[in-house]
Design an enzyme around this catalytic site. Structure first.
Site, PDB file in Angstrom:
ATOM      1  N   ALA A  81     -46.131 -13.537  -5.089  1.00 16.37           N
ATOM      2  CA  ALA A  81     -45.000 -12.937  -5.823  1.00 16.37           C
ATOM      3  C   ALA A  81     -44.845 -13.588  -7.185  1.00 16.37           C
ATOM      4  CB  ALA A  81     -43.712 -13.097  -5.018  1.00 16.37           C
ATOM      5  N   GLU A  83     -48.540 -12.326 -10.188  1.00 17.96           N
ATOM      6  CA  GLU A  83     -48.903 -10.938 -10.526  1.00 17.96           C
ATOM      7  C   GLU A  83     -47.744 -10.238 -11.231  1.00 17.96           C
ATOM      8  OE1 GLU A  83     -50.895  -8.123 -10.127  1.00 17.96           O
ATOM      9  OE2 GLU A  83     -52.701  -9.314  -9.809  1.00 17.96           O
ATOM     10  N   SER A 124     -44.964 -11.402 -13.072  1.00 22.30           N
ATOM     11  CA  SER A 124     -44.717 -11.753 -14.477  1.00 22.30           C
ATOM     12  C   SER A 124     -45.909 -11.333 -15.335  1.00 22.30           C
ATOM     13  CB  SER A 124     -44.485 -13.251 -14.627  1.00 22.30           C
ATOM     14  OG  SER A 124     -43.409 -13.654 -13.825  1.00 22.30           O
ATOM     15  N   CYS A 143     -34.768 -11.262  -5.689  1.00 21.12           N
ATOM     16  CA  CYS A 143     -35.888 -12.130  -6.067  1.00 21.12           C
ATOM     17  C   CYS A 143     -35.513 -13.611  -6.208  1.00 21.12           C
ATOM     18  CB  CYS A 143     -36.476 -11.627  -7.377  1.00 21.12           C
ATOM     19  SG  CYS A 143     -37.887 -12.588  -7.913  1.00 21.12           S
ATOM     20  N   GLU A 162     -40.109 -17.186 -18.444  1.00 25.62           N
ATOM     21  CA  GLU A 162     -41.487 -16.917 -18.881  1.00 25.62           C
ATOM     22  C   GLU A 162     -41.506 -15.737 -19.861  1.00 25.62           C
ATOM     23  OE1 GLU A 162     -43.900 -18.412 -14.847  1.00 25.62           O
ATOM     24  OE2 GLU A 162     -43.491 -16.297 -15.119  1.00 25.62           O
TER      25      GLU A 162
END
Ligand code: HEM
Length: 414
Positions: A249, A252, A254, A363, A372
């Site tokens: 999780a 991939e 971000s 999340c 990020e």
């Protein structure tokens, strides 16, 4: 020649629209056009999936939040009628230990508490300088190399992979293996053999690594998880599942947001100019929320099942019926977002999106993802103002066959 009318006459399921549906040709950022009229007015409809079953698909923003907050709605993939993503996922049910992904409260609360502390707002903010440094280094390296450069390989993938691996304590030399496995694991059309093969490879890797951390603990999340195994709070198999979940999780998602947003912004130069010309962190943070809303990288629908009858949108979801929560559609719900199909980085309520889900399964890594993305969007277009696509957008390969949407590669010049 086959006649769909007579062939489906006795079987109402066969006449139902099939999910997943294709996006429209030439509209890589919008939800499938056939979905909107289907659920109009109610926010939900029934569809047919790969195994012939006919779960509900929920598209309305309010309906999604109501259901995601309802304890009668379960993620227990072992319940009969659960709408699995594909045959591979269904076949693996008995091999996957319990985790945050497939347990309800109070079991879910137990697992989640063990995983959340490294991803709190404060802990992630403390990582911002590291995220900035890695982003700058990756951009320097890209600019020093040949053109065109693939921005997925140069920046979108290495940054989140590095960050989640550092946080977990995964050795850098294993990144390529982690990425290959996690990416294979989200293929929409994986066969049972492929899905099990990927799961076993990642599981064996994590089991070995956690055992190593038990013997030689370090200052990282897998070492903390190893301590919980030793204390008897969780089994080694559950610990490995936590590691797989966080690793898959955590990169991939971000990475897809970085790749896809770059295409969307280069296609919307007036919006890109907002990011290029600002030094205001609030403007960048708002842009991240709008891109999370607009891009819909989680596009296959989150899977649930009703444990009791539930009345919603003028319909009754019966106990035992599958539910697919199509988060992307809620982010384009015109009852919440005026002109929902327009990318507007100054939209004032973008943060009300459902891109990170809602309710108890929301999340865990959303603060990390936000920082990020804030760093990348706030740096890339300012440092490389001449960035442009090296080929036309209709020649870019989008990830229609993956559970997380994005681009496979993105060649750019500057
Ligand atoms: C832009 C990036 C990301 C997006 C769009 C995203 C999206 C989501 C969504 C929609 C859910 C809810 C699933 C559901 O309710 O069925 C979720 C759950 C989760 N995410 Fe993320 N995610 C992102 C980044 C991350 C990162 C960086 C991590 C790593 C720490 C992470 C770890 C998790 C975990 C462990 C869960 C399961 C939580 C639970 O079931 O309690 N995600 N994510």
């Amino acid at each position: 020649m086959s006649n769909p009318v007579t062939e489906t006459a006795g079987d109402p399921a066969a006449a139902m629209p099939e999910w997943p549906m294709p996006r429209a040709e030439g509209c890589p950022f919008d939800p499938p056009p056939a979905l909107r009229p289907l659920s109009a007015g109610k926010g939900l409809a029934t569809i047919r999936i790969w195994d012939g079953s006919t779960p509900w698909i929920v598209t309305g923003h309010a309906e999604q939040r109501t259901l995601l907050n309802d304890p009668r709605v379960s993620v227990d993939e072992k319940l009969p009628g659960f709408p699995h993503w594909h045959e591979g996922m269904a076949a693996g049910v008995d091999h996957r230990p319990r985790s945050v992904f497939n347990s309800d409260a109070p079991e879910h609360t137990h697992y989640r508490r063990i995983m959340t502390s490294p991803f709190t707002f404060k802990r992630v903010e403390a990582l911002r300088p590291v995220i900035q440094r890695i982003t700058d280094d990756l951009i320097d390296k890209m600019l020093a190399g040949p053109q065109p450069a693939d921005i997925v390989e140069a920046l979108a993938l290495p940054l989140p992979t590095y960050m989640i691996s550092e946080i977990l304590g995964v050795p850098q030399e294993d990144h390529a293996f982690i990425h290959r496995s996690a990416s294979e694991g989200i293929r929409r059309n994986a066969t049972p053999e492929q899905a099990m093969g990927v799961f076993r490879a990642l599981n064996d890797y994590l089991l070995g690594l956690i055992e190593k951390k038990t013997a030689e603990p370090a200052d990282d999340v897998l070492s903390d998880i190893a301590v919980r195994v030793k204390a008897g709070d969780i089994t080694l198999a559950e610990a490995a599942m936590m590691g797989i979940g966080l690793l898959s999780a955590g990169h991939e998602t971000s990475a897809n947001m970085i790749g896809l947003a770059t295409v969307a912004l280069l296609e919307n130069p007036d919006q890109l100019a907002i990011l290029r010309d600002t030094e205001d962190p609030k403007v960048v943070a708002g842009a991240v929320e709008e891109l999370l809303r607009y891009l819909g990288i989680i596009h296959g629908g989150q899977r649930r099942i009703a444990k009791e009858d539930i009345e919603i949108g003028g319909e009754v979801i019966r106990a035992g019926e599958g539910i697919i929560i199509e988060l992307f559609s809620a982010n384009r719900d015109e009852n919440v977002f005026p002109e929902p199909d327009v990318l507007d980085l100054h939209r004032d309520n973008a943060r009300h999106h459902n891109a990170f889900g809602f309710g108890i399964h929301q999340c865990i890594g959303q603060q990390l993802a936000r920082v990020e993305l804030q760093v990348v969007y706030g740096t890339l277009f300012r440092r490389v103002p001449t960035l442009r696509l090296a080929k036309p957008v209709d020649e870019i390969e989008f990830k229609h066959d993956r559970l997380a949407y994005g681009v496979y590669a993105l060649p750019v010049n500057w």
